[in-house]
Design an enzyme around this catalytic site. Structure first.
Site, PDB file in Angstrom:
ATOM      1  N   SER A  41       0.769  -1.447   0.108  1.00  0.00           N
ATOM      2  CA  SER A  41      -0.001  -0.514  -0.045  1.00  0.00           C
ATOM      3  C   SER A  41       1.206   1.143   0.436  1.00  0.00           C
ATOM      4  O   SER A  41       1.531   1.244   0.612  1.00  0.00           O
ATOM      5  CB  SER A  41      -0.469  -0.340   1.286  1.00  0.00           C
ATOM      6  OG  SER A  41      -1.492   1.329   1.775  1.00  0.00           O
ATOM      7  N   SER A  42       0.208   2.712  -0.329  1.00  0.00           N
ATOM      8  CA  SER A  42       1.347   3.960  -0.421  1.00  0.00           C
ATOM      9  C   SER A  42       1.354   4.188   0.723  1.00  0.00           C
ATOM     10  O   SER A  42       2.672   4.675   0.719  1.00  0.00           O
ATOM     11  CB  SER A  42       0.533   4.667  -1.754  1.00  0.00           C
ATOM     12  OG  SER A  42      -0.644   5.236  -1.204  1.00  0.00           O
ATOM     13  N   CYS A  43       0.586   3.829   2.089  1.00  0.00           N
ATOM     14  CA  CYS A  43       1.064   4.306   3.132  1.00  0.00           C
ATOM     15  C   CYS A  43       1.994   3.666   3.807  1.00  0.00           C
ATOM     16  O   CYS A  43       2.501   3.734   5.152  1.00  0.00           O
ATOM     17  CB  CYS A  43      -0.289   4.141   4.415  1.00  0.00           C
ATOM     18  SG  CYS A  43      -0.367   1.826   4.783  1.00  0.00           S
ATOM     19  N   TYR A  63      -0.140  -0.869  10.118  1.00  0.00           N
ATOM     20  CA  TYR A  63      -0.444  -1.659   8.938  1.00  0.00           C
ATOM     21  C   TYR A  63       0.740  -1.090   7.889  1.00  0.00           C
ATOM     22  O   TYR A  63       0.697  -1.822   6.995  1.00  0.00           O
ATOM     23  CB  TYR A  63      -1.757  -0.693   7.885  1.00  0.00           C
ATOM     24  CG  TYR A  63      -2.029  -1.803   6.671  1.00  0.00           C
ATOM     25  CD1 TYR A  63      -2.520  -2.434   6.335  1.00  0.00           C
ATOM     26  CD2 TYR A  63      -2.099  -0.637   5.674  1.00  0.00           C
ATOM     27  CE1 TYR A  63      -3.163  -3.078   5.256  1.00  0.00           C
ATOM     28  CE2 TYR A  63      -2.441  -1.047   4.420  1.00  0.00           C
ATOM     29  CZ  TYR A  63      -3.270  -2.189   4.151  1.00  0.00           C
ATOM     30  OH  TYR A  63      -3.239  -3.111   3.002  1.00  0.00           O
ATOM     31  N   LYS A 103       3.114  -3.713   5.886  1.00  0.00           N
ATOM     32  CA  LYS A 103       3.107  -4.022   5.088  1.00  0.00           C
ATOM     33  C   LYS A 103       4.777  -3.618   4.575  1.00  0.00           C
ATOM     34  O   LYS A 103       5.646  -4.353   3.650  1.00  0.00           O
ATOM     35  CB  LYS A 103       2.708  -3.159   3.608  1.00  0.00           C
ATOM     36  CG  LYS A 103       0.988  -3.640   4.298  1.00  0.00           C
ATOM     37  CD  LYS A 103       0.873  -4.603   3.250  1.00  0.00           C
ATOM     38  CE  LYS A 103      -1.089  -4.963   3.177  1.00  0.00           C
ATOM     39  NZ  LYS A 103      -0.905  -6.256   2.622  1.00  0.00           N
ATOM     40  N   HIS A 113     -13.005   2.658   3.073  1.00  0.00           N
ATOM     41  CA  HIS A 113     -12.019   3.896   2.336  1.00  0.00           C
ATOM     42  C   HIS A 113     -13.084   5.128   2.148  1.00  0.00           C
ATOM     43  O   HIS A 113     -14.423   4.959   2.682  1.00  0.00           O
ATOM     44  CB  HIS A 113     -11.484   3.755   1.277  1.00  0.00           C
ATOM     45  CG  HIS A 113     -10.038   2.627   1.363  1.00  0.00           C
ATOM     46  ND1 HIS A 113     -10.562   1.538   1.425  1.00  0.00           N
ATOM     47  CD2 HIS A 113      -8.642   3.175   2.544  1.00  0.00           C
ATOM     48  CE1 HIS A 113      -9.068   0.714   2.006  1.00  0.00           C
ATOM     49  NE2 HIS A 113      -8.688   1.874   2.405  1.00  0.00           N
TER      50      HIS A 113
HETATM   51  O1  GFB Z   1      -9.496   6.290   2.293  1.00  0.00           O
HETATM   52  P1  GFB Z   1      -9.612   7.138   3.672  1.00  0.00           P
HETATM   53  O2  GFB Z   1      -9.694   6.342   5.032  1.00  0.00           O
HETATM   54  O3  GFB Z   1      -7.594   6.670   4.176  1.00  0.00           O
HETATM   55  O4  GFB Z   1      -9.467   8.420   4.000  1.00  0.00           O
HETATM   56  P2  GFB Z   1      -6.700   7.012   3.949  1.00  0.00           P
HETATM   57  C1  GFB Z   1      -8.764   9.662   3.153  1.00  0.00           C
HETATM   58  C2  GFB Z   1      -9.061  10.254   3.400  1.00  0.00           C
HETATM   59  O5  GFB Z   1     -10.576  10.880   3.438  1.00  0.00           O
HETATM   60  C3  GFB Z   1      -8.978  11.228   4.892  1.00  0.00           C
HETATM   61  C4  GFB Z   1     -11.180  11.158   4.427  1.00  0.00           C
HETATM   62  O6  GFB Z   1      -8.294  12.664   4.783  1.00  0.00           O
HETATM   63  C5  GFB Z   1     -10.155  10.884   5.624  1.00  0.00           C
HETATM   64  O7  GFB Z   1     -10.696  11.829   6.645  1.00  0.00           O
HETATM   65  N1  GFB Z   1     -12.235  11.474   4.290  1.00  0.00           N
HETATM   66  C6  GFB Z   1     -13.309  12.419   4.347  1.00  0.00           C
HETATM   67  C7  GFB Z   1     -12.960  10.544   4.635  1.00  0.00           C
HETATM   68  N2  GFB Z   1     -14.487  11.748   4.724  1.00  0.00           N
HETATM   69  C8  GFB Z   1     -14.906  10.711   4.797  1.00  0.00           C
HETATM   70  C9  GFB Z   1     -15.289   8.820   4.851  1.00  0.00           C
HETATM   71  O8  GFB Z   1     -16.708   9.322   4.902  1.00  0.00           O
HETATM   72  N3  GFB Z   1     -14.822   8.084   5.633  1.00  0.00           N
HETATM   73  C10 GFB Z   1     -13.245   8.106   4.954  1.00  0.00           C
HETATM   74  N4  GFB Z   1     -12.602   6.879   5.230  1.00  0.00           N
HETATM   75  N5  GFB Z   1     -12.723   9.143   5.404  1.00  0.00           N
HETATM   76  C11 GFB Z   1      -5.907   4.406   4.434  1.00  0.00           C
HETATM   77  C12 GFB Z   1      -4.658   3.838   5.460  1.00  0.00           C
HETATM   78  O9  GFB Z   1      -5.159   6.059   5.042  1.00  0.00           O
HETATM   79  O10 GFB Z   1      -5.254   4.308   3.337  1.00  0.00           O
HETATM   80  C13 GFB Z   1      -4.088   2.338   4.974  1.00  0.00           C
HETATM   81  O11 GFB Z   1      -5.279   4.098   6.562  1.00  0.00           O
HETATM   82  C14 GFB Z   1      -4.476   2.470   3.638  1.00  0.00           C
HETATM   83  O12 GFB Z   1      -2.902   2.227   5.602  1.00  0.00           O
HETATM   84  C15 GFB Z   1      -5.408   2.975   3.027  1.00  0.00           C
HETATM   85  O13 GFB Z   1      -3.268   2.213   2.560  1.00  0.00           O
HETATM   86  C16 GFB Z   1      -5.472   3.306   1.325  1.00  0.00           C
HETATM   87  O14 GFB Z   1      -6.329   7.305   2.648  1.00  0.00           O
HETATM   88  O15 GFB Z   1      -5.728   8.565   4.802  1.00  0.00           O
END
Ligand code: GFB
Length: 321
Positions: free
Chosen positions: A119-121, A148, A152, A191
Site C-alpha cells: 500500500s502507498s501508506c 498497517y 506491509k 475508505h
Molecule cells: O480513504 P481513507 O479512509 O484512508 O481516507 P487514507 C482518505 C481521506 O479521506 C482522509 C477523508 O483524509 C479522510 O479523513 N475522508 C473524508 C473520509 N470523509 C471520509 C469518510 O467518510 N470516510 C473515510 N474513510 N475517509 C488509508 C490507510 O489511509 O488508506 C490505509 O489508513 C491504506 O493504511 C489505505 O493505506 C489505502 O488514505 O487516509
C-alpha cells in the site's frame, strides 16, 4: 526503456496452478476476474472459514497439498483511516501473520513466483511528492496507519530477503488508494470513496441539506480502479522479476473536497458539502511516482470519473445492511 532482466523466466501458462489469497476482497476478486477473462483455468481459492491464513500450520498444510505454481498475495486486513487507527493491534498482527505464513510456505513448497501487494501508506508521512520507490524507510510514518504500514513494509522485506537468501522469485507491488466492485461500504471502516458514494446516494434519496465529510477536505489522494490494478499485477507477474517493489497508480491526485464534488456531480446530489475537522486527515498527500511501471510498459486506463460512474451504476440499487 527495456523490460527488466529475468523477464518471462516464469511464464504463467493457462493451466498453471494459481493461488489467489484474499479472493473475496476487492483486490482478490478483481484478480480472479482478470485471470479468468484471460483464460486461466486452474485458479485455487479458499475462504477464510476454510483456511485461516493467520494459522501457520494450516497454511503450511494447504501449500503442501495444493502446491500452487503462482501466488497473488492479496489477503489482508484492510480498512480506511478510522479502522486503521482504531484496530491497531489487529492490523499489525493479522497482516504480519498472513504474509509471513504465506511467503514462508511459498518458499518451502517451491512456488515459482509470488506477487505481494502492499500500500502507498508504507511511505514516510512527509516524503517528497511524488513518492518514488526509493523513499521507503527515509522518515517517520503517518500515525493513523503506522501498524498497517509496518506490516506491509515487513512483507516487502520478506520478499526481498527470500529472494536474496533463497533465490525465490517473489516481487512486491504498492498500489495507491483503490476503489471498485466488492468494496466495503461500512461507514465506520471503509475508505473514503465508498463512504462518499454511500453518503451521497443516501443524502440524495433523503433530500438532505448537506453531506458531511471527515477531516478538512484538504488532504490529497490518488485513486486507482481495481480492474486497472489487476491488470498491472498481471503485467508484473509476467514481466518483472526484481528485488525492488513497484508503485502502481495513475500519477494524478485530487483533494478530498474535490473528490467529494466529483462524486456529488456524478450522483446528482444538490445539497452542500460540510467538513468535520474533528476527524483525522491522515497523510497530507500520497501521490505515487509511477514512472517505473510506466517505463516497464504499463499505464492505468480507467479515468476517475468513469470509474466512479461505473461503481455508482453497480451499487445504486443496493440496500445498506
Ligand atoms: O480513504 P481513507 O479512509 O484512508 O481516507 P487514507 C482518505 C481521506 O479521506 C482522509 C477523508 O483524509 C479522510 O479523513 N475522508 C473524508 C473520509 N470523509 C471520509 C469518510 O467518510 N470516510 C473515510 N474513510 N475517509 C488509508 C490507510 O489511509 O488508506 C490505509 O489508513 C491504506 O493504511 C489505505 O493505506 C489505502 O488514505 O487516509
Amino acid at each position: 526503456m527495456g523490460l527488466q532482466s529475468g523477464m518471462n523466466l516464469n511464464k504463467m501458462e493457462s493451466n498453471s496452478k494459481i493461488y489467489i489469497a484474499g479472493h473475496r476482497g476487492m483486490v482478490g476478486s478483481a484478480l480472479v476476474r482478470n485471470l479468468e477473462n484471460k483464460g486461466y483455468s486452474n485458479i485455487v481459492v479458499k475462504t477464510s472459514a476454510e483456511l485461516d491464513l493467520r494459522n501457520q500450520a494450516a497454511v503450511n498444510a494447504f501449500f503442501e497439498f495444493e502446491r500452487p505454481d503462482y501466488v497473488f498475495l492479496a489477503a489482508a486486513k484492510v480498512g480506511g483511516i478510522n479502522a486503521n487507527n482504531v484496530y491497531r493491534a489487529e492490523f499489525l498482527y493479522d497482516n504480519l501473520m498472513i504474509e509471513t505464513n504465506i511467503i514462508h510456505a511459498a518458499y518451502k513448497s517451491g512456488v515459482k513466483k509470488l506477487l505481494f501487494l502492499g500500500s502507498s501508506c508504507i511511505y514516510p508521512k512527509m516524503a517528497p511528492q511524488p513518492l518514488k520507490e526509493e523513499y521507503l524507510l527515509s522518515g517517520y510514518l503517518e500515525y493513523t496507519n503506522e501498524p498497517y504500514a509496518i506490516a506491509k513494509i515487513a512483507g516487502i522485506k520478506l520478499c526481498e530477503s527470500y529472494r536474496s537468501q533463497y533465490g525465490c522469485d517473489f516481487i512486491s507491488a504498492m498500489p495507491t488508494n483503490l476503489y471498485g466492485p466488492n468494496d466495503n461500504y461500512d461507514l465506520k471502516s471503509s475508505h473514503v470513496l465508498p463512504a462518499l458514494i454511500r453518503k451521497m446516494i443516501t443524502a440524495k434519496e433523503e433530500n438532505a441539506e448537506f453531506v458531511e465529510i471527515w477531516g478538512t477536505g484538504s488532504p490529497k489522494r490518488e485513486f486507482l480502479h481495481v480492474n486497472d490494478l489487476a491488470e498491472a499485477c498481471y503485467f508484473l507477474m509476467l514481466n518483472y522479476s526484481e528485488e525492488q517493489f513497484v508503485n502502481i497508480g495513475t500519477g494524478e491526485d485530487i483533494t478530498i473536497y474535490e473528490l467529494t464534488e466529483l462524486v456529488k456531480d456524478i450522483i446528482g446530489f444538490q445539497g452542500e458539502i460540510k467538513t468535520n475537522p474533528s476527524m483525522p486527515d491522515g497523510t497530507p498527500r500520497k501521490l505515487m511516482d509511477v514512472s517505473k511501471i510506466n517505463n516497464l510498459g504499463w499505464k492505468a486506463s480507467i479515468s476517475l470519473r468513469d470509474g466512479i460512474a461505473s461503481v455508482y451504476e453497480e451499487i445504486k440499487e443496493k440496500t445498506w445492511a
